[in-house]
Design a protein around this motif. Structure first.
Motif, PDB file in Angstrom:
ATOM      1  N   GLU A  18       0.453  -1.260   0.483  1.00  0.00           N
ATOM      2  CA  GLU A  18       0.284   0.174   0.222  1.00  0.00           C
ATOM      3  C   GLU A  18       0.279   1.308  -0.047  1.00  0.00           C
ATOM      4  OE1 GLU A  18      -2.356  -0.464   3.971  1.00  0.00           O
ATOM      5  OE2 GLU A  18      -3.694  -1.694   2.176  1.00  0.00           O
ATOM      6  N   LYS A  72       0.624  -5.076  13.202  1.00  0.00           N
ATOM      7  CA  LYS A  72       0.149  -6.017  12.937  1.00  0.00           C
ATOM      8  C   LYS A  72      -1.714  -5.699  13.288  1.00  0.00           C
ATOM      9  CE  LYS A  72      -2.558 -10.239  10.387  1.00  0.00           C
ATOM     10  NZ  LYS A  72      -4.089  -8.669  10.352  1.00  0.00           N
ATOM     11  N   GLY A  73      -2.047  -5.544  12.391  1.00  0.00           N
ATOM     12  CA  GLY A  73      -3.785  -4.294  12.759  1.00  0.00           C
ATOM     13  C   GLY A  73      -5.240  -5.324  11.591  1.00  0.00           C
ATOM     14  N   HIS A  74      -6.452  -5.507  12.348  1.00  0.00           N
ATOM     15  CA  HIS A  74      -6.861  -5.824  11.747  1.00  0.00           C
ATOM     16  C   HIS A  74      -7.233  -5.660  10.421  1.00  0.00           C
ATOM     17  CE1 HIS A  74      -9.460  -6.095  14.782  1.00  0.00           C
ATOM     18  NE2 HIS A  74      -9.204  -5.721  16.112  1.00  0.00           N
ATOM     19  N   ASN A  75      -6.590  -4.567   9.821  1.00  0.00           N
ATOM     20  CA  ASN A  75      -6.804  -3.877   8.137  1.00  0.00           C
ATOM     21  C   ASN A  75      -4.908  -4.634   7.677  1.00  0.00           C
ATOM     22  OD1 ASN A  75      -9.134  -3.775   7.803  1.00  0.00           O
ATOM     23  ND2 ASN A  75      -8.429  -1.000   9.115  1.00  0.00           N
ATOM     24  N   GLY A  76      -4.252  -5.251   8.297  1.00  0.00           N
ATOM     25  CA  GLY A  76      -2.973  -5.303   7.956  1.00  0.00           C
ATOM     26  C   GLY A  76      -1.697  -4.860   8.368  1.00  0.00           C
ATOM     27  N   TYR A  77      -0.469  -4.922   8.332  1.00  0.00           N
ATOM     28  CA  TYR A  77       0.728  -4.785   8.851  1.00  0.00           C
ATOM     29  C   TYR A  77       1.663  -3.670   8.588  1.00  0.00           C
ATOM     30  CZ  TYR A  77       0.318  -9.867   8.207  1.00  0.00           C
ATOM     31  OH  TYR A  77      -0.971 -11.514   8.537  1.00  0.00           O
ATOM     32  N   ASP A  94      -1.496  -4.997   3.491  1.00  0.00           N
ATOM     33  CA  ASP A  94      -3.239  -5.075   3.352  1.00  0.00           C
ATOM     34  C   ASP A  94      -3.003  -6.453   4.434  1.00  0.00           C
ATOM     35  OD1 ASP A  94      -2.948  -6.590   0.851  1.00  0.00           O
ATOM     36  OD2 ASP A  94      -4.463  -5.547   0.171  1.00  0.00           O
ATOM     37  N   ASN A  95      -4.206  -7.520   4.557  1.00  0.00           N
ATOM     38  CA  ASN A  95      -4.279  -8.567   4.739  1.00  0.00           C
ATOM     39  C   ASN A  95      -3.948  -9.562   4.213  1.00  0.00           C
ATOM     40  OD1 ASN A  95      -4.631  -8.020   7.982  1.00  0.00           O
ATOM     41  ND2 ASN A  95      -6.363  -7.891   7.452  1.00  0.00           N
ATOM     42  N   ASN A  96      -3.986  -9.410   2.648  1.00  0.00           N
ATOM     43  CA  ASN A  96      -3.631 -10.519   1.823  1.00  0.00           C
ATOM     44  C   ASN A  96      -1.920  -9.801   1.237  1.00  0.00           C
ATOM     45  OD1 ASN A  96      -6.674 -10.925   1.550  1.00  0.00           O
ATOM     46  ND2 ASN A  96      -6.364  -8.950   0.113  1.00  0.00           N
TER      47      ASN A  96
END
Length: 117
Positions: A18, A72-77, A94-96
């Motif tokens: 991102e 690490k958060g709910h929406n990514g790194y 992001d998480n992916n």
């Protein structure tokens, strides 16, 4: 475009990040490639603070020199990697994100940046 920005853009292209930023150890932005709405100055200041605290934790707990911090958060790194003692590479994913590939590409960018700083 400066050489730092080229390395950050290459890192993003190879991993689908991102954003990425290179900041000085004292919290000043050096170069960044970020999505609109992300503040370069804010990221730089927070990254330097986190890195400083991480270095202290690693030292106090006798874990050797700090290599990397991953948040690490709910929406990514958010991954912070030291570039020598003078700078920090910050990447936003992001998480992916495929972490193995991402860490490998961060290492390549880190090696390139170390020779320049």
């Amino acid at each position: 475009m400066d050489r730092y920005t080229q390395i950050l853009q290459e890192l993003i292209k190879n991993t689908g990040l991102e954003g990425a930023a290179l900041v000085s150890a004292d919290g000043l932005p050096v170069s960044s490639v970020l999505k609109p709405g992300l503040e370069e100055d804010r990221i730089a200041a927070m990254s330097a603070a986190i890195l400083s605290l991480g270095e202290r934790v690693a030292e106090e707990l006798e874990k050797g020199g700090l290599e990397q911090i991953t948040v690490k958060g709910h929406n990514g790194y958010v991954i912070l990697t030291g570039i020598g003692s003078d700078a920090v590479l910050v990447v936003l994913a992001d998480n992916n994100a495929k972490l193995g590939l991402l860490l490998m590409e961060i290492k390549k960018a880190q090696d390139k940046l170390k020779t320049m700083i």
